[in-house]
Motif scaffolding. Structure first.
Motif, short mmCIF file in Angstrom:
data_model
loop_
_atom_site.label_atom_id
_atom_site.label_comp_id
_atom_site.label_asym_id
_atom_site.label_seq_id
_atom_site.Cartn_x
_atom_site.Cartn_y
_atom_site.Cartn_z
N TRP A 135 20.10 22.05 -4.52
CA TRP A 135 20.46 21.41 -3.24
C TRP A 135 21.88 20.86 -3.31
CZ3 TRP A 135 22.11 16.86 -1.15
CH2 TRP A 135 21.86 16.62 0.20
N GLU A 136 22.22 20.21 -4.42
CA GLU A 136 23.55 19.62 -4.57
C GLU A 136 24.63 20.69 -4.61
OE1 GLU A 136 22.48 15.42 -6.83
OE2 GLU A 136 23.11 17.15 -8.03
N LYS A 137 24.35 21.82 -5.25
CA LYS A 137 25.34 22.90 -5.29
C LYS A 137 25.56 23.49 -3.90
CE LYS A 137 24.04 24.22 -10.03
NZ LYS A 137 25.28 23.91 -10.74
N GLN A 193 29.15 31.14 -16.63
CA GLN A 193 30.22 32.15 -16.58
C GLN A 193 29.70 33.44 -15.93
OE1 GLN A 193 31.81 30.75 -20.91
NE2 GLN A 193 32.43 32.79 -20.28
N ALA A 194 28.46 33.80 -16.26
CA ALA A 194 27.88 35.02 -15.69
C ALA A 194 27.79 34.91 -14.16
CB ALA A 194 26.50 35.28 -16.27
N ALA A 195 27.39 33.73 -13.67
CA ALA A 195 27.29 33.53 -12.22
C ALA A 195 28.66 33.63 -11.57
CB ALA A 195 26.65 32.18 -11.93
N LEU A 239 24.47 31.77 -5.11
CA LEU A 239 23.29 30.95 -4.89
C LEU A 239 22.48 31.44 -3.70
CD1 LEU A 239 24.52 27.27 -5.40
CD2 LEU A 239 22.74 28.43 -6.69
N GLU A 240 23.15 31.67 -2.59
CA GLU A 240 22.44 32.05 -1.37
C GLU A 240 21.77 33.41 -1.51
OE1 GLU A 240 25.03 29.55 1.93
OE2 GLU A 240 25.45 31.68 1.62
N ILE A 241 22.47 34.36 -2.11
CA ILE A 241 21.88 35.69 -2.28
C ILE A 241 20.76 35.65 -3.31
CG2 ILE A 241 22.33 38.04 -3.11
CD1 ILE A 241 25.10 37.83 -1.82
N ALA A 257 22.36 27.28 -13.17
CA ALA A 257 23.65 27.15 -13.86
C ALA A 257 24.83 27.53 -12.98
CB ALA A 257 23.65 28.05 -15.11
N CYS A 258 24.55 28.11 -11.82
CA CYS A 258 25.61 28.63 -10.96
C CYS A 258 26.58 27.53 -10.51
CB CYS A 258 24.98 29.28 -9.74
SG CYS A 258 26.15 30.12 -8.66
N PRO A 259 27.89 27.72 -10.65
CA PRO A 259 28.85 26.71 -10.20
C PRO A 259 28.86 26.63 -8.68
CG PRO A 259 30.00 28.69 -10.88
CD PRO A 259 28.57 28.90 -11.26
#
Length: 382
Positions: free
Chosen positions: A175-177, A111-113, A151-153, A142-144
């Motif tokens: 990698w999958e995300k 949720q935080a992400a 994720l990138e940043i 945990a990032c969706p």
């Protein structure tokens, strides 16, 4: 404390009766307007009219906005955020920040992400910077997938030191995300080969080993070539047009192997990328003769920086300490991730494989095993 009468008398003496009446009238008007604004806002909150309440809040000063958003609590702030217009940053930002901090403190990292994705990049970087390293990495894992920007940043801010270790399972999850799909069993098998597997996985060109035909002595040379190739590929050329464009290009036309580097399919399916290979130059098949360093092979073309890798046979430096015929680790591959400006490599193949994310300086640090390093341009499937 002075009485109201004393204050009035002081005002009258300093500015006169008329000015005093105007000052008092304006003050009372401001207080009345603020009270009316607050009453209307609280009515809208009570009625669940969150869009109106968010707009109404924008009429307060920043201190009052923060106080009222804090009073709402997590659940009501969530409703406020859902209805808040995109332009209303003065309300959205504190509501996001309060809920984000509560989620982090409670360990609700997914949720935080998601909330972090609502900030602009400087605010996101600031919040990543306040996290302990372990929580930073845990939040990325945990990032969706819907928050790819986070994720990138977040990955770009790693490693905060020279390198960061990623367990293979965590690397696969990230990698999958980023790719928006599950890694296939064949891809996992490819990855399990270690550093060469990371590069092969990301090339996705179907070849057993990464191609070395466009290798250069420096990262800067390789980057210039990859940019030039991507400019051509961006035009979605046919194979014929691709070859013609390479032949006319002032940089690419000086190189060998550029046309043959294109896999035999639609050029629009590919993009130029960079990886690095570290190795031992003496490739003599005789183990004893290979002990002596080779100072002449795999040297760059003085005009283009291109390194001819056709004589490379994947042979490692002899290791007499382990007995006749023993070799040190024969190569190390590093995959350049342009989005994060870092290099991905590994300690060795499975079992016991660990993935590293490093700065170029750390990845390139001197090691006894190797006396050469090249930076190679290849075409990876988009």
């Amino acid at each position: 404390m002075k009485s109201n009468a004393s204050v009035m008398l002081a005002l009258q003496r300093s500015v006169g009766n008329g000015a005093t009446r105007r000052a008092v009238s304006q003050s009372l008007t401001v207080q009345r307007d603020r009270a009316e604004l607050d009453a209307a806002y609280r009515d809208e909150v009570s009625a669940g009219e969150w869009g109106k309440a968010a707009v109404r809040l924008n009429g307060f000063n920043d201190t009052d906005i923060n106080a009222r958003v804090k009073d709402l609590g997590y659940d009501q702030r969530t409703l406020l955020l859902a209805a808040c217009p995109d332009w209303n940053h003065r309300v959205r930002r504190p509501a996001l920040d309060m809920n984000y901090k509560e989620d982090v403190a409670a360990g609700r990292l997914e949720q935080a992400a998601g909330l972090l994705n609502g900030f602009d990049e400087p605010d996101m970087i600031s919040r990543f910077g306040s996290l302990p390293v372990e929580k930073h990495l845990a939040l990325l894992i945990a990032c969706p997938a819907s928050a790819k920007r986070v994720l990138e940043i977040g990955l770009r801010l790693q490693p905060k030191q020279k390198t960061r270790v990623w367990p293979v399972a965590d690397f696969i999850a990230i990698w999958e995300k980023l790719h928006g799909r599950t890694m296939t069993p064949d891809e996992k098998n490819d990855l399990s080969r270690g550093c060469i597997g990371i590069t092969s996985l990301n090339l996705a060109d179907g070849a057993p080993d990464p191609p070395l035909g466009l290798s250069f002595d420096s990262f800067e040379h390789a980057r210039a070539v990859s940019r030039a190739l991507n400019d051509i590929l961006a035009t979605a050329p046919t194979v014929t047009k691709y070859g013609e464009a390479v032949g006319l290009h002032p940089l690419l036309s000086q190189l060998t192997g550029v046309v043959s580097a294109l896999p035999s399919s639609n050029p629009a399916e590919w993009r130029a990328v960079v990886f690095s290979k570290r190795f031992y130059a003496n490739q003599n098949p005789d183990w004893n003769k290979r002990k002596k360093a080779d100072t002449r092979s795999f040297k760059p073309n003085p005009d283009t920086g291109q390194v001819d890798m056709s004589g490379y046979k994947y042979r490692g430096r002899p290791d007499p300490s382990e007995g006749p015929g023993a070799e040190m680790v024969n190569f190390d591959y590093g995959w350049y991730d342009e989005a994060t400006n870092t290099w991905w490599h590994a300690n060795h193949s499975e079992p016991g494989m660990k993935v590293y994310q490093s700065t170029l300086k750390h990845y390139s640090q001197p090691l006894l095993n190797f006396d050469r390093q090249v930076f190679t341009v290849a075409l990876a499937r988009k």
